[in-house]
Design a protein around this motif. Structure first.
Motif, mmCIF file in Angstrom:
data_model
loop_
_atom_site.group_PDB
_atom_site.id
_atom_site.type_symbol
_atom_site.label_atom_id
_atom_site.label_comp_id
_atom_site.label_asym_id
_atom_site.label_seq_id
_atom_site.Cartn_x
_atom_site.Cartn_y
_atom_site.Cartn_z
ATOM 1 N N ARG A 284 0.836 -1.194 0.000
ATOM 2 C CA ARG A 284 0.000 0.000 0.000
ATOM 3 C C ARG A 284 0.878 1.253 0.000
ATOM 4 N NH1 ARG A 284 -1.274 -1.950 5.657
ATOM 5 N NH2 ARG A 284 -0.223 -0.514 7.086
ATOM 6 N N PRO A 285 0.329 2.384 -0.485
ATOM 7 C CA PRO A 285 1.147 3.584 -0.659
ATOM 8 C C PRO A 285 1.367 4.410 0.602
ATOM 9 C CG PRO A 285 -1.061 3.953 -1.497
ATOM 10 C CD PRO A 285 -0.996 2.509 -1.097
ATOM 11 N N VAL A 286 0.769 4.051 1.736
ATOM 12 C CA VAL A 286 1.013 4.752 3.005
ATOM 13 C C VAL A 286 1.387 3.721 4.056
ATOM 14 C CG1 VAL A 286 -0.564 6.630 2.417
ATOM 15 C CG2 VAL A 286 -1.411 4.689 3.741
ATOM 16 N N ASP A 287 2.239 4.117 4.988
ATOM 17 C CA ASP A 287 2.696 3.188 6.019
ATOM 18 C C ASP A 287 1.747 3.166 7.219
ATOM 19 O OD1 ASP A 287 4.970 2.358 4.618
ATOM 20 O OD2 ASP A 287 6.085 4.127 5.277
ATOM 21 N N LYS A 288 1.537 4.326 7.838
ATOM 22 C CA LYS A 288 0.673 4.397 9.011
ATOM 23 C C LYS A 288 -0.749 4.652 8.547
ATOM 24 C CE LYS A 288 4.316 5.914 12.168
ATOM 25 N NZ LYS A 288 4.754 6.961 13.130
ATOM 26 N N LEU A 289 -1.500 3.578 8.416
ATOM 27 C CA LEU A 289 -2.844 3.643 7.842
ATOM 28 C C LEU A 289 -3.876 3.984 8.907
ATOM 29 C CD1 LEU A 289 -4.492 3.069 5.197
ATOM 30 C CD2 LEU A 289 -4.818 0.757 6.097
ATOM 31 N N ALA A 290 -4.727 4.979 8.604
ATOM 32 C CA ALA A 290 -5.836 5.318 9.492
ATOM 33 C C ALA A 290 -7.144 4.718 9.006
ATOM 34 C CB ALA A 290 -5.975 6.835 9.615
#
Length: 348
Positions: free
Chosen positions: A111-117
């Motif tokens: 996925r393109p973001v590490d810390k997913l909200a």
């Protein structure tokens, strides 16, 4: 209402629950062929229950144990508005998309973001949104891998994200604000969050002209983008509002909490309240033809109502954990339900 439970002998396994009687059941018996159950009620009604016409949970898939747990009340998975695609995030930074009703999982991708909200997937399964905990939003084309970063950040720690049914609008909710944007143009509108309560539900109307929001306190808000004064406030729930749906015509809103409430959107008044049993109702869906209402609850049961008569017609038992999401597929005969540990496909 009164529940009739049909069990297998000698195992005692529950086969089906019959709901609809409004008073004490005084007598009951099976037909000679065992396909029908007849119940007599103290209010003078006699009901015939077709035991062979119930849906069966023919397809079940357990969720992998490494699914991500996102911030707030959000889960690391999300159904598309039409119920055809399920996107799941994993703790190793990857995600995958599962197609309904086959339940087959596609390739896992980073996925393109590490810390997913939070995350969401659009109708058609080719557009996904990933919201980072710092408020960055990335739109991902699943067929090409192309990414498009939304130029304006949204509020931090987003706990709800959703696409409209047509995939043209995207909304995300955080503790500070609700952001609505046009996917193609990136135009952003912001709405304040009720500061006294956490946001628990976020969704669009089928025509994408209304935004529906439910809060932990029981507050319900609806924004109608076609009106000069778009905001409506609905008061009545005393517990968290977990799900909402609009009936055909979009004049009646159904919201679920400890009760199931039907609201008149023109007057903001409650039309009907259903409370079939002691449970927290967590998600609601209306069939495409507008004839059936399905509600999933914290006890793992899914209850189906006939909207014309407002009678319970069926209860689906199988989930051992609370129901997190529920959708009718476009054919109207298939229902997808999700708990934190599994996804099920029910066919009528």
């Amino acid at each position: 209402g009164v529940t009739i439970i049909i069990q297998e002998i000698p195992s005692g396994r529950e086969i089906i629950r019959l709901r609809g009687n409004k008073d004490m059941v005084s007598d009951g018996d099976f037909s000679p062929d065992g396909k029908t159950f007849i119940s007599g009620c103290s209010d003078g009604t006699v009901r015939l229950w077709d035991l062979m016409a119930r849906p069966k949970d023919s397809d079940i898939r357990a969720f992998p144990t490494d699914c991500e747990v996102c911030s707030g009340p959000a889960n690391g998975f999300s159904l598309s508005p039409d119920g055809r695609y399920l996107i799941s995030a994993f703790t190793n930074g990857f995600f995958s998309i599962r197609e309904m009703p086959s339940l087959q999982e596609g390739l896992r991708m980073r996925r393109p973001v590490d810390k997913l909200a939070s995350l969401a997937i659009a109708t058609g399964g080719q557009l996904a949104a990933f919201v980072a905990s710092d408020g960055h939003v990335v739109f991902w084309r699943t067929d090409t891998g192309e990414t498009n970063w939304l130029r304006q950040r949204i509020g931090k720690d987003c706990n709800r994200a959703v696409f409209s049914l047509d995939g043209k609008r995207f909304a995300a909710g955080s503790p500070s604000e609700i952001t609505v944007c046009d996917v193609a143009g990136g135009n952003v509108r912001r709405f304040p969050v009720a500061q006294t309560s956490a946001l628990f539900y976020l969704g669009f109307s089928p025509n994408a002209q209304k935004l529906m929001v439910g809060y932990f306190s029981g507050l319900v808000k609806v924004w109608d983008f076609a009106k000069a004064n778009p905001e409506s406030t609905l008061l009545g729930h005393d517990f968290q509002v977990n799900g909402m749906a609009l009936l055909p015509g979009e004049k009646t809103l159904v919201s679920v909490s400890r009760q199931i409430r039907f609201w008149d959107l023109e007057t903001a008044a409650t039309r009907t309240i259903l409370q079939p049993r002691a449970a927290v109702f967590r998600t609601v869906a209306v069939s495409p033809d507008g004839r059936r209402l399905a509600v999933g609850a914290s006890d793992g049961f899914i209850t189906i109502w006939d909207l014309a008569s407002m009678q319970e017609v069926m209860t689906l038992a199988g989930h051992k954990r609370p129901i997190e999401d529920l959708r009718f597929l476009p054919d109207g005969n298939t229902l997808v339900s999700i708990s934190v540990d599994e996804v099920r496909v029910w066919r009528a």
